[in-house]
Design an enzyme around this catalytic site. Sequence first.
Site, PDB file in Angstrom:
ATOM      1  N   THR A   1       0.817  -1.210   0.000  1.00 14.45           N
ATOM      2  CA  THR A   1       0.000   0.000   0.000  1.00 14.45           C
ATOM      3  C   THR A   1       0.861   1.274   0.000  1.00 14.45           C
ATOM      4  OG1 THR A   1      -1.816   1.086   1.144  1.00 14.45           O
ATOM      5  CG2 THR A   1      -0.140   0.116   2.505  1.00 14.45           C
ATOM      6  N   GLU A   2       0.205   2.401  -0.277  1.00 22.68           N
ATOM      7  CA  GLU A   2       0.859   3.726  -0.255  1.00 22.68           C
ATOM      8  C   GLU A   2       2.074   3.756  -1.183  1.00 22.68           C
ATOM      9  OE1 GLU A   2      -0.768   5.947   1.716  1.00 22.68           O
ATOM     10  OE2 GLU A   2       0.523   7.639   1.223  1.00 22.68           O
ATOM     11  N   GLY A   3       1.938   3.112  -2.331  1.00 26.68           N
ATOM     12  CA  GLY A   3       3.061   2.968  -3.258  1.00 26.68           C
ATOM     13  C   GLY A   3       3.816   1.704  -2.904  1.00 26.68           C
TER      14      GLY A   3
END
Lengths: 379, 255
Positions: free
Chosen positions: A359-361
């Site tokens: 997640t989040e990149g």
Amino acid sequence: MWVADEQQRAMLDTVRRLCDRDIRPYVQEMDEKAEFRREIFNRFGELGLTGILIPEEYGGLELGYSTSTLVLAEIASVSAAYAVSIMVHWLCAAAITTFGTEDQKQEYLPRLASGELMGAWSLTEPNAGSDAASLRTAAAHQDDGYILNGTKSFISNGGAADVYVAFTRTSADRYSGITAFIIEKGWPGVSFGKKENKMGIRACDTRSMIFEDCYVPTSKRLHEEGQGFRVAMTMMDAGRINNAALTLGIAQGAMREAVKYAQEREQFGKKIGDFQGVQFMLADIKVGVETTAAIVARAAYKKDHGLPVTADASVAKMYSADVAMRAAENAVQIHGGYGYMKEYPVEQFFRDAKIFQITEGTNQIQRVIIAKRMLQGEV
Amino acid sequence: MQIAVCLKQTFDTEAKIKLTGDGQIDSAGVNLIINPYDEFAVEEALRLKEKLGGEVVVVSVGPAQVQESVRQALAMGADRAVLVSDPAVAPSDHSQVAAVLAKVLQSEPFDLILSGWVAIDDNAAQVPARLAEKLNLPQVNMAVKIEIGGGKATVTREAEGATEIVEVPLPAIITAQKGLNEPRYPSLKGIMQAKKKELKLLTAADLGAELGASQVKILQYSLPPARQAGKKIEGEPVDSARELARLLREEAKVI
């Protein structure tokens, strides 16, 4: 964890006591039932944690990322799910703080600060993950506003939160065709999908968010039309620093449990902590925790002082997620067969840690960002 | 309503007690907290203040590190604090501690003095009673409920497995028992505000307290003996049951 500042120490003590009393006894049950309890979030509000990053003039404490990262790690060392919940809330509040009009700030920030309102971040779509700019949720002009249609997916706090910063497409232009809005739960045309059945962070609700002819007045647009991608990218640094702090907390939690178990468990007539094989794993966890703490603290300091922090945030996010995964794996290994059982918290840390490499990149995207920055001269 | 709360800093309830070679308690690395019974007293004072108005003043005796616990009480919502920090006061000498506290409590008028009924470190439960004696005030011990009105306190207290309701005129000293309330945690804002609140540091001499030589000397501490291994009774059920009954009667003397 060692913290130099007396005020921060006192704050962490309060957070630790809250987590010990109100979260830890129920962690396993909430994980099993995939149950988010708003009253725990409300407790965060009572202590002021929900407003930690919000300016004082809007009812927050304006303590910055140096404190938010410590608080987040402390919560995550007990429950990564509730840490995600408040982290996403902060992201929503930070976006409104940075890009909101005065009216928007007055309307939302004091209630987000107190925890009366819970925030969320609505960016990802079924076909727009790492490639966020390919999002397709449409916002078409109508009267003095917009009509939204489309589906967002994997929204943390989805359905539970009251306020969402959502990203839509207002024109075909890949980057300057994206526009952000503030959306409230309960508006006509806003609905949520079923609760996702996740591997980890199960006590945090994740749902899709569906817009069907949802009318949004222009007064709810966050920043200018076509500036949505900039809004998203600007908030990413902060999001990644907090993400890194969260995974640091998972590693700390795993470390605490591993040490405790190594001191108690006996095999071959002695504590397993007396065996070098176990000692090596413990030391590896510790080195990971300490290096991550230093990287996160430096990134938070830079962020608080307005210094460029994009590469640091990516280094922190990527490194911390890998460290947490390895720490949780080692902690399970030290626990042996018991580590595979849900009776011991390390099993949950192991499942919880995985999502943060994604997640989040993803950690691969982070490496690309880091390398690009390096090649642009940020060595 | 002016309320004073006497608090002591103690080891964390989770702390593992270790001794040094010469039989003294090794405090290195031990987390220090507000004595949990005193924390009930702080909470009760804050609730009374919220209802009746006035001021809550925290009073303590001990080394400089006690400031951290006193600040915690201020962060919970107490208004100001007095800490008597003086190496001449022996913490183990309850007579000296009470003498110093009495001087502080006489230096301004209080309607109510609260504290925990006992500290979890030495379990002496000495200071509140000595204080009541020195200040010539009525004392009610082990309160689980306190109501204030008409210059009186109506206190429900634990008494030998039952409860007793007592009425005392104010000012009085009331000590807190577990069950009186659930203490709040300091909020982050409270912690920030506590930094700006008055914390007065005094010595025994500043108060004009006559200490004299300490009348208590701790010679040595020792840890409780390690738990003995249990006894396993082997054999056929009929025989082992008989043997169990015999041991319970003759050795353990419980039946």
